[in-house]
Structure formats: C-alpha cells, structure tokens
Design a protein around this motif. Structure first.
Motif, PDB file in Angstrom:
ATOM      1  N   GLY A 103      13.270   0.500  -2.525  1.00  0.00           N
ATOM      2  CA  GLY A 103      12.036  -0.239  -2.278  1.00  0.00           C
ATOM      3  C   GLY A 103      10.845   0.683  -2.130  1.00  0.00           C
ATOM      4  N   ILE A 104      11.042   1.799  -1.447  1.00  0.00           N
ATOM      5  CA  ILE A 104       9.969   2.790  -1.333  1.00  0.00           C
ATOM      6  C   ILE A 104       9.573   3.279  -2.723  1.00  0.00           C
ATOM      7  CG2 ILE A 104       9.445   5.145  -0.548  1.00  0.00           C
ATOM      8  CD1 ILE A 104      11.159   4.523   1.945  1.00  0.00           C
ATOM      9  N   GLY A 105      10.579   3.561  -3.562  1.00  0.00           N
ATOM     10  CA  GLY A 105      10.288   3.991  -4.924  1.00  0.00           C
ATOM     11  C   GLY A 105       9.536   2.933  -5.714  1.00  0.00           C
ATOM     12  N   MET A 106       9.918   1.665  -5.533  1.00  0.00           N
ATOM     13  CA  MET A 106       9.233   0.582  -6.238  1.00  0.00           C
ATOM     14  C   MET A 106       7.784   0.466  -5.804  1.00  0.00           C
ATOM     15  SD  MET A 106      12.381  -2.175  -6.210  1.00  0.00           S
ATOM     16  CE  MET A 106      11.468  -3.524  -6.966  1.00  0.00           C
ATOM     17  N   TRP A 107       7.535   0.584  -4.497  1.00  0.00           N
ATOM     18  CA  TRP A 107       6.153   0.498  -4.022  1.00  0.00           C
ATOM     19  C   TRP A 107       5.322   1.689  -4.475  1.00  0.00           C
ATOM     20  CZ3 TRP A 107       3.547  -3.531  -2.983  1.00  0.00           C
ATOM     21  CH2 TRP A 107       4.173  -4.663  -2.454  1.00  0.00           C
ATOM     22  N   LEU A 108       5.924   2.865  -4.516  1.00  0.00           N
ATOM     23  CA  LEU A 108       5.207   4.037  -5.046  1.00  0.00           C
ATOM     24  C   LEU A 108       4.849   3.811  -6.515  1.00  0.00           C
ATOM     25  CD1 LEU A 108       7.212   7.009  -3.472  1.00  0.00           C
ATOM     26  CD2 LEU A 108       4.927   6.191  -2.827  1.00  0.00           C
ATOM     27  N   ALA A 109       5.779   3.245  -7.289  1.00  0.00           N
ATOM     28  CA  ALA A 109       5.511   2.962  -8.697  1.00  0.00           C
ATOM     29  C   ALA A 109       4.402   1.918  -8.849  1.00  0.00           C
ATOM     30  CB  ALA A 109       6.788   2.488  -9.392  1.00  0.00           C
ATOM     31  N   ILE A 110       4.401   0.910  -7.988  1.00  0.00           N
ATOM     32  CA  ILE A 110       3.347  -0.114  -8.040  1.00  0.00           C
ATOM     33  C   ILE A 110       1.983   0.501  -7.722  1.00  0.00           C
ATOM     34  CG2 ILE A 110       2.467  -2.185  -6.880  1.00  0.00           C
ATOM     35  CD1 ILE A 110       5.442  -3.070  -6.605  1.00  0.00           C
ATOM     36  N   ILE A 111       1.933   1.360  -6.709  1.00  0.00           N
ATOM     37  CA  ILE A 111       0.681   2.044  -6.377  1.00  0.00           C
ATOM     38  C   ILE A 111       0.210   2.884  -7.565  1.00  0.00           C
ATOM     39  CG2 ILE A 111      -0.349   3.844  -4.922  1.00  0.00           C
ATOM     40  CD1 ILE A 111       1.540   2.809  -2.667  1.00  0.00           C
ATOM     41  N   MET A 112       1.138   3.600  -8.180  1.00  0.00           N
ATOM     42  CA  MET A 112       0.786   4.419  -9.345  1.00  0.00           C
ATOM     43  C   MET A 112       0.279   3.550 -10.490  1.00  0.00           C
ATOM     44  SD  MET A 112       4.026   7.057  -9.169  1.00  0.00           S
ATOM     45  CE  MET A 112       3.656   7.842 -10.740  1.00  0.00           C
ATOM     46  N   PHE A 113       0.928   2.413 -10.708  1.00  0.00           N
ATOM     47  CA  PHE A 113       0.492   1.479 -11.757  1.00  0.00           C
ATOM     48  C   PHE A 113      -0.930   0.989 -11.492  1.00  0.00           C
ATOM     49  CE2 PHE A 113      -0.066  -2.983 -12.901  1.00  0.00           C
ATOM     50  CZ  PHE A 113       0.139  -2.952 -14.274  1.00  0.00           C
ATOM     51  N   LEU A 114      -1.201   0.606 -10.246  1.00  0.00           N
ATOM     52  CA  LEU A 114      -2.540   0.128  -9.894  1.00  0.00           C
ATOM     53  C   LEU A 114      -3.582   1.234 -10.055  1.00  0.00           C
ATOM     54  CD1 LEU A 114      -1.676  -2.038  -6.748  1.00  0.00           C
ATOM     55  CD2 LEU A 114      -2.236  -2.845  -9.051  1.00  0.00           C
ATOM     56  N   ASN A 115      -3.210   2.457  -9.714  1.00  0.00           N
ATOM     57  CA  ASN A 115      -4.121   3.588  -9.919  1.00  0.00           C
ATOM     58  C   ASN A 115      -4.485   3.739 -11.395  1.00  0.00           C
ATOM     59  OD1 ASN A 115      -4.257   4.279  -7.233  1.00  0.00           O
ATOM     60  ND2 ASN A 115      -2.776   5.934  -7.365  1.00  0.00           N
ATOM     61  N   VAL A 116      -3.476   3.566 -12.267  1.00  0.00           N
ATOM     62  CA  VAL A 116      -3.720   3.700 -13.707  1.00  0.00           C
ATOM     63  C   VAL A 116      -4.738   2.681 -14.182  1.00  0.00           C
ATOM     64  CG1 VAL A 116      -2.681   3.404 -15.995  1.00  0.00           C
ATOM     65  CG2 VAL A 116      -1.497   4.746 -14.254  1.00  0.00           C
ATOM     66  N   TRP A 117      -4.499   1.408 -13.844  1.00  0.00           N
ATOM     67  CA  TRP A 117      -5.315   0.335 -14.420  1.00  0.00           C
ATOM     68  C   TRP A 117      -6.620   0.085 -13.674  1.00  0.00           C
ATOM     69  CZ3 TRP A 117      -5.122  -2.117 -18.967  1.00  0.00           C
ATOM     70  CH2 TRP A 117      -3.988  -1.921 -19.743  1.00  0.00           C
ATOM     71  N   LEU A 118      -6.653   0.307 -12.372  1.00  0.00           N
ATOM     72  CA  LEU A 118      -7.850  -0.022 -11.588  1.00  0.00           C
ATOM     73  C   LEU A 118      -8.768   1.170 -11.350  1.00  0.00           C
ATOM     74  CD1 LEU A 118      -6.314  -2.419  -8.898  1.00  0.00           C
ATOM     75  CD2 LEU A 118      -7.268  -2.965 -11.155  1.00  0.00           C
ATOM     76  N   VAL A 119      -8.249   2.386 -11.503  1.00  0.00           N
ATOM     77  CA  VAL A 119      -9.076   3.561 -11.210  1.00  0.00           C
ATOM     78  C   VAL A 119      -9.119   4.545 -12.383  1.00  0.00           C
ATOM     79  CG1 VAL A 119      -9.524   5.469  -9.607  1.00  0.00           C
ATOM     80  CG2 VAL A 119      -8.502   3.342  -8.753  1.00  0.00           C
ATOM     81  N   ILE A 120      -7.961   5.032 -12.808  1.00  0.00           N
ATOM     82  CA  ILE A 120      -7.946   6.086 -13.823  1.00  0.00           C
ATOM     83  C   ILE A 120      -8.550   5.612 -15.144  1.00  0.00           C
ATOM     84  CG2 ILE A 120      -6.469   7.607 -15.195  1.00  0.00           C
ATOM     85  CD1 ILE A 120      -4.513   7.657 -12.812  1.00  0.00           C
ATOM     86  N   TRP A 121      -8.071   4.490 -15.670  1.00  0.00           N
ATOM     87  CA  TRP A 121      -8.555   4.016 -16.956  1.00  0.00           C
ATOM     88  C   TRP A 121     -10.033   3.615 -16.917  1.00  0.00           C
ATOM     89  CZ3 TRP A 121      -8.961   4.372 -21.731  1.00  0.00           C
ATOM     90  CH2 TRP A 121      -9.343   3.327 -22.576  1.00  0.00           C
ATOM     91  N   PRO A 122     -10.500   2.834 -15.946  1.00  0.00           N
ATOM     92  CA  PRO A 122     -11.940   2.520 -15.915  1.00  0.00           C
ATOM     93  C   PRO A 122     -12.821   3.767 -15.838  1.00  0.00           C
ATOM     94  CG  PRO A 122     -10.751   1.046 -14.465  1.00  0.00           C
ATOM     95  CD  PRO A 122      -9.769   2.098 -14.886  1.00  0.00           C
ATOM     96  N   ASN A 123     -12.419   4.744 -15.061  1.00  0.00           N
ATOM     97  CA  ASN A 123     -13.225   5.957 -14.940  1.00  0.00           C
ATOM     98  C   ASN A 123     -13.104   6.845 -16.179  1.00  0.00           C
ATOM     99  OD1 ASN A 123     -14.623   6.415 -12.134  1.00  0.00           O
ATOM    100  ND2 ASN A 123     -12.707   5.341 -11.706  1.00  0.00           N
ATOM    101  N   GLN A 124     -11.942   6.864 -16.801  1.00  0.00           N
ATOM    102  CA  GLN A 124     -11.805   7.633 -18.035  1.00  0.00           C
ATOM    103  C   GLN A 124     -12.663   7.035 -19.150  1.00  0.00           C
ATOM    104  OE1 GLN A 124     -10.803  10.460 -18.652  1.00  0.00           O
ATOM    105  NE2 GLN A 124      -8.843  11.002 -17.758  1.00  0.00           N
ATOM    106  N   LYS A 125     -12.793   5.715 -19.181  1.00  0.00           N
ATOM    107  CA  LYS A 125     -13.651   5.098 -20.195  1.00  0.00           C
ATOM    108  C   LYS A 125     -15.086   5.574 -20.046  1.00  0.00           C
ATOM    109  CE  LYS A 125     -12.565   0.715 -19.511  1.00  0.00           C
ATOM    110  NZ  LYS A 125     -12.564  -0.754 -19.724  1.00  0.00           N
TER     111      LYS A 125
END
Length: 206
Positions: free
Chosen positions: A138-160
């Motif tokens: 479960g800890i691993g799943m939540w870490l993956a979810i946080i990483m996923f949200l970072n990709v779509w909500l922060v990294i990609w918008p700022n990279q654009k």
C-alpha cells in the motif's frame, strides 16, 4: 533482419508477437501453477503490461535525471534547441502516458487479486496490521500515485511552459523549468522505496 530492426514499429510488433507466443506455448502446460487459462491470460498478462509500462515510465524518469538534466548545462547553447524541440517533447509524451499505463494496470491487478482496498487503506480494517503485506505494498501504491500526480499536475504543465509548448511570458520559462526539475527529482527520490514495495511484497509474503 537489418530492415526489421531499423523500423521501430515493426521491431516492437515482432517483440510483442514473440511474447504472446511464449505465453501461448506455456499456458497449457500441465504443471502450470496459474490454475486456469483465465487467470493466466488475465492476471499474468496484466502483470506483464504493468511491468512493461513501469519500465518505460521509470526508465524515462531515470533518463531525465541521470542524463538529460545533468547534461543540459554542458551542451552548447546552439545545440540545446535539438533537445528542447525534438527529444524532450517525445520523451515526455511516452513518460506521461507510461505513467497512466502503469497506474491503470497496477490498480486492475490489485482489484483482480483482491487486495486493492486493503492496500490503499493500509490495512485499516485490521488495525493497520503489518502481517500480510497490505501496508507494505500500500505504501508503494501511494508513492506511485503521488509520482503519477506529480507527472500530470506539475511536471508536464511546467515542461510545456519551459519548452515553449504553451503560451507563457519569457520570464516564466526558467521558473517553470526549475519547478519541473524539482518535482522530477522528487519522483526519483520516491522511486526506489516505491520499487522496494512493488518488487519485494510477493517475495516477503508470498
């Protein structure tokens, strides 16, 4: 053979066909521990896709952090547009959609195997007991979810913004690039403990 290997699409298709043939050949063996064809073609195939998408996602995360981010300051200014206009946008396309594939297939596996709720709730129904591996994965799943949200909500918008793929003032580009870098580094930081939980749960608890 050279003609095949020089074409990315055809190489990938042949690789996928060989993988499916491997599954088909061994699926019906009498000593197969899967128990039935449905489980093999469902759970095992989904796990295969989960691993594929995960390798693509984390592999590109490591490419950005091990190679591109560290190398960019050393690249002459006249050569940097080749990275920003061609390589980075293509890598980011596969990066963000591999994250989607990894998350979706991971959730489907957890649901099919019956541990989705217990893992996402960190085994709350059993007093957060650590004895069955639910908290661990479960800890691993939540870490993956946080990483996923970072990709779509922060990294990609700022990279654009940083790459000029979205309208923004010129002064916003360095700030956006730094934000994307910091959250990419955050994902790298989270990646090793996430991988521990994802890869060791079955070994530790069966």
């Amino acid at each position: 053979m050279g003609a095949l290997l020089s074409n990315f699409r055809n190489t990938f298709i042949v690789s996928a066909v060989l993988a499916i043939l491997l599954i088909a050949v061994f699926a019906g063996q009498p000593n197969n521990t899967s128990g039935n064809m449905h489980e093999l073609m469902g759970h095992a195939a989904m796990r295969w896709l989960h691993v594929f998408f995960g390798i693509l996602w984390i592999g590109l995360l490591y490419y950005f952090n091990f190679v591109q981010i560290r190398t960019m300051p050393k690249i002459p200014d006249e050569l940097k547009p080749a990275i920003g206009k061609f390589i980075a946008p293509e890598a980011l396309f596969w990066f963000r959609w591999a994250a989607v594939g990894t998350l979706v297939t991971g959730i489907l596996i957890a649901w099919a195997r019956g541990y989705l709720v217990s893992s996402l709730t960190l085994n709350a129904a059993n007093g957060f007991a650590l004895d069955d591996g639910s908290v661990f994965i479960g800890i691993g799943m939540w870490l993956a979810i946080i990483m996923f949200l970072n990709v779509w909500l922060v990294i990609w918008p700022n990279q654009k913004i940083a790459l000029g793929l979205a309208e923004a003032p010129a002064e916003a580009k360095p700030r956006a690039a730094r934000t994307a870098m910091l959250f990419s580094r955050t994902n790298m930081l989270l990646s090793l403990p996430m991988l521990v939980a994802m890869t060791m749960r079955q070994t530790m608890w069966g």
